[in-house]
Motif scaffolding. Structure first.
Motif, PDB file in Angstrom:
ATOM      1  N   ILE A   1      13.111   2.137  65.230  1.00  0.00           N
ATOM      2  CA  ILE A   1      11.797   2.478  65.776  1.00  0.00           C
ATOM      3  C   ILE A   1      11.136   3.525  64.875  1.00  0.00           C
ATOM      4  N   ILE A   2      10.005   3.160  64.303  1.00  0.00           N
ATOM      5  CA  ILE A   2       9.288   4.023  63.374  1.00  0.00           C
ATOM      6  C   ILE A   2       8.395   5.011  64.120  1.00  0.00           C
ATOM      7  N   TYR A   3       7.851   4.565  65.266  1.00  0.00           N
ATOM      8  CA  TYR A   3       6.951   5.408  66.063  1.00  0.00           C
ATOM      9  C   TYR A   3       6.992   4.914  67.506  1.00  0.00           C
ATOM     10  N   GLU A   4       6.830   5.860  68.450  1.00  0.00           N
ATOM     11  CA  GLU A   4       6.790   5.482  69.860  1.00  0.00           C
ATOM     12  C   GLU A   4       6.010   6.516  70.647  1.00  0.00           C
ATOM     13  N   ASP A   5       5.176   6.049  71.582  1.00  0.00           N
ATOM     14  CA  ASP A   5       4.549   6.926  72.575  1.00  0.00           C
ATOM     15  C   ASP A   5       4.445   6.146  73.885  1.00  0.00           C
ATOM     16  N   SER A   6       3.658   6.618  74.822  1.00  0.00           N
ATOM     17  CA  SER A   6       3.605   5.979  76.139  1.00  0.00           C
ATOM     18  C   SER A   6       2.860   4.645  76.128  1.00  0.00           C
TER      19      SER A   6
ATOM     20  N   THR B   1      -5.886   7.109  72.051  1.00  0.00           N
ATOM     21  CA  THR B   1      -6.410   8.285  71.337  1.00  0.00           C
ATOM     22  C   THR B   1      -7.519   7.930  70.345  1.00  0.00           C
ATOM     23  N   LYS B   2      -7.618   6.639  69.996  1.00  0.00           N
ATOM     24  CA  LYS B   2      -8.586   6.126  68.996  1.00  0.00           C
ATOM     25  C   LYS B   2      -8.299   6.653  67.587  1.00  0.00           C
ATOM     26  N   GLU B   3      -7.137   7.239  67.388  1.00  0.00           N
ATOM     27  CA  GLU B   3      -6.739   7.732  66.074  1.00  0.00           C
ATOM     28  C   GLU B   3      -6.329   6.556  65.194  1.00  0.00           C
ATOM     29  N   TRP B   4      -6.662   6.637  63.893  1.00  0.00           N
ATOM     30  CA  TRP B   4      -6.235   5.612  62.943  1.00  0.00           C
ATOM     31  C   TRP B   4      -4.776   5.853  62.596  1.00  0.00           C
TER      32      TRP B   4
ATOM     33  N   ALA C   1      -1.522  -0.919  59.974  1.00  0.00           N
ATOM     34  CA  ALA C   1      -2.441   0.150  60.349  1.00  0.00           C
ATOM     35  C   ALA C   1      -3.397  -0.369  61.410  1.00  0.00           C
ATOM     36  N   PHE C   2      -3.726   0.502  62.381  1.00  0.00           N
ATOM     37  CA  PHE C   2      -4.584   0.100  63.498  1.00  0.00           C
ATOM     38  C   PHE C   2      -5.137   1.346  64.185  1.00  0.00           C
ATOM     39  N   THR C   3      -6.093   1.147  65.062  1.00  0.00           N
ATOM     40  CA  THR C   3      -6.637   2.242  65.865  1.00  0.00           C
ATOM     41  C   THR C   3      -5.824   2.359  67.153  1.00  0.00           C
ATOM     42  N   HIS C   4      -5.360   3.557  67.454  1.00  0.00           N
ATOM     43  CA  HIS C   4      -4.558   3.743  68.672  1.00  0.00           C
ATOM     44  C   HIS C   4      -5.404   3.398  69.896  1.00  0.00           C
ATOM     45  N   PRO C   5      -4.883   2.601  70.823  1.00  0.00           N
ATOM     46  CA  PRO C   5      -5.685   2.141  71.969  1.00  0.00           C
ATOM     47  C   PRO C   5      -6.156   3.250  72.904  1.00  0.00           C
TER      48      PRO C   5
ATOM     49  N   ALA D   1      -3.094  -1.335  76.570  1.00  0.00           N
ATOM     50  CA  ALA D   1      -2.806  -1.195  75.143  1.00  0.00           C
ATOM     51  C   ALA D   1      -2.743  -2.569  74.476  1.00  0.00           C
ATOM     52  N   HIS D   2      -2.139  -3.530  75.176  1.00  0.00           N
ATOM     53  CA  HIS D   2      -2.004  -4.884  74.638  1.00  0.00           C
ATOM     54  C   HIS D   2      -3.379  -5.503  74.396  1.00  0.00           C
ATOM     55  N   GLN D   3      -4.260  -5.382  75.372  1.00  0.00           N
ATOM     56  CA  GLN D   3      -5.593  -5.957  75.238  1.00  0.00           C
ATOM     57  C   GLN D   3      -6.356  -5.319  74.083  1.00  0.00           C
TER      58      GLN D   3
END
Length: 303
Positions: free
Chosen positions: A82-87, A278-281, A272-276, A153-155
């Motif tokens: 797992i490279i990254y994980e949040d809620s 926080t909207k952070e790249w 790379a993507f925009t966080h669903p 998040a999926h949507q």
């Protein structure tokens, strides 16, 4: 459960039925709505239609939302990178040889089984067998995948994928010496009419665009980086075969005489993507796996 009903308005005239229903069911994705249509849970004026049906003013729509089935898959204690994980999501570095979700012949040991053991919650949009799975990579392709922990998040991630806002870069080793530094392959992909188990560039296929850039050249091979605009099944493998530079080790699209690396030499190196929320790249990159680096070293030495 009583079917839901709606009458098509002037604004919805000539709009596809799957889009109309996705707009009316805000918590459902368009792909989920298309599944209902395939399952004949949607009627227009009492008749079954296809997802691309264009609604007419005054059409009477009835649809039923199927009950969510309890998940029957058993979690399995499989180690994950797992490279990254949040809620909201995870970014996972999938190893070569691991199937992403259960299917015929792959009922155990998949990424989904491992995720169910690791996570208490995964999005349910893609059904019982694909919880959390926003996009896939092939069994013998290694590298990065983003996984959704909840439907919102999926949507959001699926919309980015559809809008080509998720950036994905792959490294591949191909047969042949590509004589130019970069290229673009814009060729539609669909089922191979001669072999339904394979994909191919076909006239009536779905649009598919792959950008590639040469990283290193050898006498008989080329190491390239590919960036996807679309995500068709086997896209890079099909496109590189189409321009006559098939992937090393590819049992389905490569030549019979190839270097055996237990499947195609293809690695999803960056995403790379925009966080669903926080909207952070968000940008993630992983090293090439050992088998791929050993392949490069071997080719450098021999070719």
């Amino acid at each position: 459960m009583k079917p839901l009903e709606h009458t098509i308005t002037e604004e919805q005239h000539r709009v596809r039925i799957d889009k109309v229903l996705a707009d009316l069911n805000k918590d459902m994705s368009r792909s989920q709505v298309q599944t209902w249509i395939t399952q004949q849970l949607v009627l227009v004026n009492g008749e079954v239609v296809k997802a691309n049906y264009k609604c007419q003013l005054g059409d009477h729509i009835e649809w039923s939302i199927p009950k969510a089935e309890p998940l029957q898959l058993a979690p399995e204690a499989i180690e994950l990178d797992i490279i990254y994980e949040d809620s909201d999501l995870l970014v996972v570095n999938k190893p070569k040889g691991m199937v992403v979700h259960p299917s015929a012949g792959h009922q155990h040991g998949t990424l989904v089984h491992a995720l169910l053991y690791h996570c208490e919650d995964l999005s349910g949009i893609n059904g019982i067998e694909r919880p959390g799975i926003v996009h896939r990579i092939d069994k013998d392709t290694s590298g990065l995948l983003v996984v959704a922990k909840n439907d919102q998040a999926h949507q959001h991630l699926s919309k980015q994928l559809a809008n080509k806002d998720i950036k994905r870069k792959y490294h591949a080793m191909v047969h042949g010496n590509i004589p130019h530094e970069k290229g673009l392959i814009d060729a539609p992909i669909g089922r191979d009419p001669k072999d339904r188990q394979r994909m191919a560039v076909v006239e009536n296929g779905k649009p598919a665009v792959t950008h590639f850039q040469v990283i290193e050249q050898f006498s008989d091979y080329t190491l390239i980086e590919c960036q996807l605009e679309t995500g068709r099944t086997h896209q890079i493998r099909v496109h590189m075969k189409y321009i006559e530079y098939p992937l090393v080790g590819d049992p389905k699209y490569g030549p019979r005489k190839t270097i055996d690396v237990n499947g195609q030499a293809l690695h999803a190196k960056e995403i790379a993507f925009t966080h669903p929320t926080t909207k952070e790249w968000m940008h993630f990159e992983v090293d090439l796996p050992d088998y791929f680096q050993e392949l490069i070293d071997y080719i450098r030495k021999m070719y």
